[in-house]
Motif scaffolding. Structure first.
Motif, short mmCIF file in Angstrom:
data_model
loop_
_atom_site.label_atom_id
_atom_site.label_comp_id
_atom_site.label_asym_id
_atom_site.label_seq_id
_atom_site.Cartn_x
_atom_site.Cartn_y
_atom_site.Cartn_z
N GLY A 1 94.69 -2.39 -31.91
CA GLY A 1 94.73 -3.81 -32.23
C GLY A 1 95.67 -4.57 -31.33
N TYR A 2 95.74 -5.88 -31.58
CA TYR A 2 96.60 -6.78 -30.81
C TYR A 2 97.43 -7.62 -31.76
CZ TYR A 2 93.05 -5.87 -27.26
OH TYR A 2 92.18 -5.28 -26.39
N GLN A 3 98.57 -8.06 -31.28
CA GLN A 3 99.37 -9.03 -32.00
C GLN A 3 99.57 -10.23 -31.08
OE1 GLN A 3 103.59 -8.25 -32.86
NE2 GLN A 3 103.18 -8.94 -34.94
N VAL A 4 99.20 -11.41 -31.58
CA VAL A 4 99.32 -12.65 -30.82
C VAL A 4 100.36 -13.51 -31.52
CG1 VAL A 4 98.11 -14.71 -30.02
CG2 VAL A 4 96.91 -12.54 -30.12
N VAL A 5 101.25 -14.12 -30.74
CA VAL A 5 102.31 -14.95 -31.28
C VAL A 5 102.32 -16.29 -30.55
CG1 VAL A 5 104.80 -15.12 -31.70
CG2 VAL A 5 103.70 -12.91 -31.79
N SER B 1 91.87 -6.94 -34.48
CA SER B 1 91.28 -5.64 -34.17
C SER B 1 91.06 -5.54 -32.66
CB SER B 1 89.97 -5.45 -34.92
OG SER B 1 88.95 -6.19 -34.30
N PRO B 2 90.82 -4.33 -32.13
CA PRO B 2 90.67 -4.15 -30.69
C PRO B 2 89.38 -4.74 -30.13
CG PRO B 2 90.23 -2.11 -31.80
CD PRO B 2 90.75 -3.06 -32.83
N TYR B 3 88.48 -5.16 -30.99
CA TYR B 3 87.19 -5.67 -30.52
C TYR B 3 87.25 -7.14 -30.14
CZ TYR B 3 86.06 -1.29 -32.62
OH TYR B 3 86.06 0.04 -32.94
N TYR B 4 88.36 -7.80 -30.43
CA TYR B 4 88.51 -9.21 -30.08
C TYR B 4 89.10 -9.36 -28.69
CZ TYR B 4 87.72 -10.55 -34.92
OH TYR B 4 87.16 -10.75 -36.15
N ASN B 5 88.69 -10.42 -27.99
CA ASN B 5 89.34 -10.77 -26.74
C ASN B 5 89.69 -12.25 -26.73
OD1 ASN B 5 86.77 -11.82 -26.38
ND2 ASN B 5 86.77 -11.40 -24.20
N SER B 6 89.64 -12.87 -27.92
CA SER B 6 90.07 -14.25 -28.05
C SER B 6 90.45 -14.52 -29.50
CB SER B 6 88.96 -15.21 -27.62
OG SER B 6 87.90 -15.17 -28.53
N ARG C 1 102.17 -15.41 -26.45
CA ARG C 1 102.23 -14.08 -25.84
C ARG C 1 101.44 -13.12 -26.69
NH1 ARG C 1 108.55 -12.35 -26.95
NH2 ARG C 1 108.41 -12.44 -29.22
N ILE C 2 101.13 -11.95 -26.12
CA ILE C 2 100.30 -10.96 -26.80
C ILE C 2 100.79 -9.56 -26.45
CG2 ILE C 2 98.62 -10.98 -24.91
CD1 ILE C 2 96.45 -10.42 -26.95
N ARG C 3 100.57 -8.63 -27.38
CA ARG C 3 100.86 -7.22 -27.11
C ARG C 3 99.86 -6.37 -27.89
NH1 ARG C 3 106.53 -6.00 -30.32
NH2 ARG C 3 105.86 -6.74 -32.37
N ALA C 4 99.67 -5.16 -27.41
CA ALA C 4 98.75 -4.23 -28.06
C ALA C 4 99.55 -3.27 -28.93
CB ALA C 4 97.99 -3.44 -27.01
N TYR C 5 98.86 -2.66 -29.89
CA TYR C 5 99.50 -1.62 -30.69
C TYR C 5 98.50 -0.49 -30.96
CZ TYR C 5 97.22 -3.67 -34.82
OH TYR C 5 96.32 -4.16 -35.72
N VAL C 6 99.05 0.69 -31.21
CA VAL C 6 98.27 1.83 -31.67
C VAL C 6 98.91 2.31 -32.97
CG1 VAL C 6 97.45 2.59 -29.41
CG2 VAL C 6 99.60 3.46 -30.28
N ILE C 7 98.12 2.96 -33.80
CA ILE C 7 98.62 3.47 -35.07
C ILE C 7 98.85 4.97 -34.94
CG2 ILE C 7 98.13 3.79 -37.52
CD1 ILE C 7 96.52 1.17 -37.36
N VAL C 8 100.09 5.39 -35.16
CA VAL C 8 100.47 6.80 -35.07
C VAL C 8 101.09 7.20 -36.40
CG1 VAL C 8 101.90 8.48 -33.86
CG2 VAL C 8 100.90 6.57 -32.60
N GLY D 1 100.26 6.55 -39.34
CA GLY D 1 100.30 5.43 -40.29
C GLY D 1 101.23 4.29 -39.91
N ASN D 2 101.92 4.39 -38.78
CA ASN D 2 102.84 3.35 -38.33
C ASN D 2 102.32 2.70 -37.05
OD1 ASN D 2 104.78 3.88 -40.38
ND2 ASN D 2 105.46 5.66 -39.19
N LYS D 3 102.53 1.39 -36.93
CA LYS D 3 102.13 0.69 -35.71
C LYS D 3 103.19 0.87 -34.63
CE LYS D 3 99.47 -2.95 -37.92
NZ LYS D 3 99.39 -4.39 -38.21
N VAL D 4 102.75 1.30 -33.45
CA VAL D 4 103.63 1.43 -32.30
C VAL D 4 103.19 0.38 -31.30
CG1 VAL D 4 104.44 2.95 -30.47
CG2 VAL D 4 103.89 3.89 -32.73
N TYR D 5 104.09 -0.55 -30.98
CA TYR D 5 103.74 -1.70 -30.14
C TYR D 5 104.03 -1.45 -28.68
CZ TYR D 5 103.35 -4.35 -34.47
OH TYR D 5 102.97 -4.79 -35.70
#
Length: 108
Positions: A42-46, A62-67, A82-89, A91-95
Motif C-alpha cells: 500500500g501507500y500513504q499519502v500526506v 491499496s497498491p492498485y491505486y496510482n492516484s 508527499r507519499i511513501r510505500a509500505y509492506v506488511i511484515v 502484521g505490522n506496517k513497515v514504511y
C-alpha cells in the motif's frame, strides 16, 4: 536476512515521482498521481499547509491505486504533498522513505 533485503528492495523502488498535482476549485480538492509499484502492500499519502507536515491529512491506499484526491482544502493556500510505500511484515506496517515534496498552489 534475505527477507530483509527483499523488503528494502520493494520499498526503495525508484523515488516516487508525482506525475500530476491539480486543484479543482469547485470541489476544493487536489488530485495527485504517481508511478505505481505492485511489489508493495500500500501507500500513504500526506497533504498539509505546512512544509513540516504538522496538522496534515493522511490517506492509506491499496497498491492498485496510482492516484488519489485529497478533499476539504482551502482556496488561496499552498499545500505540500508527499507519499511513501509500505509492506506488511508479521502484521505490522513497515514504511519506506518519503518521496520528494510536491508543492501545489491553490488559486482563486
Amino acid at each position: 536476512k534475505l527477507k530483509k533485503m527483499n523488503l528494502n528492495h520493494n520499498l526503495q523502488q525508484k523515488k516516487f515521482k508525482f506525475s500530476k498535482g491539480t486543484f479543482d476549485n469547485k470541489k476544493k480538492s487536489i488530485t495527485i498521481k504517481w508511478n505505481r509499484n505492485t511489489n508493495v502492500d500500500g501507500y500513504q499519502v500526506v497533504a498539509s499547509k505546512k512544509r513540516n507536515f504538522a496538522n496534515s491529512k493522511k490517506k492509506n491506499l491499496s497498491p492498485y491505486y496510482n492516484s488519489t484526491t485529497v478533499k476539504g482544502l482551502t482556496r488561496k493556500k499552498t499545500y505540500y504533498v508527499r507519499i511513501r510505500a509500505y509492506v506488511i511484515v508479521d502484521g505490522n506496517k513497515v514504511y519506506g522513505e518519503w518521496s520528494s515534496i510536491k508543492k501545489v498552489k491553490i488559486k482563486k
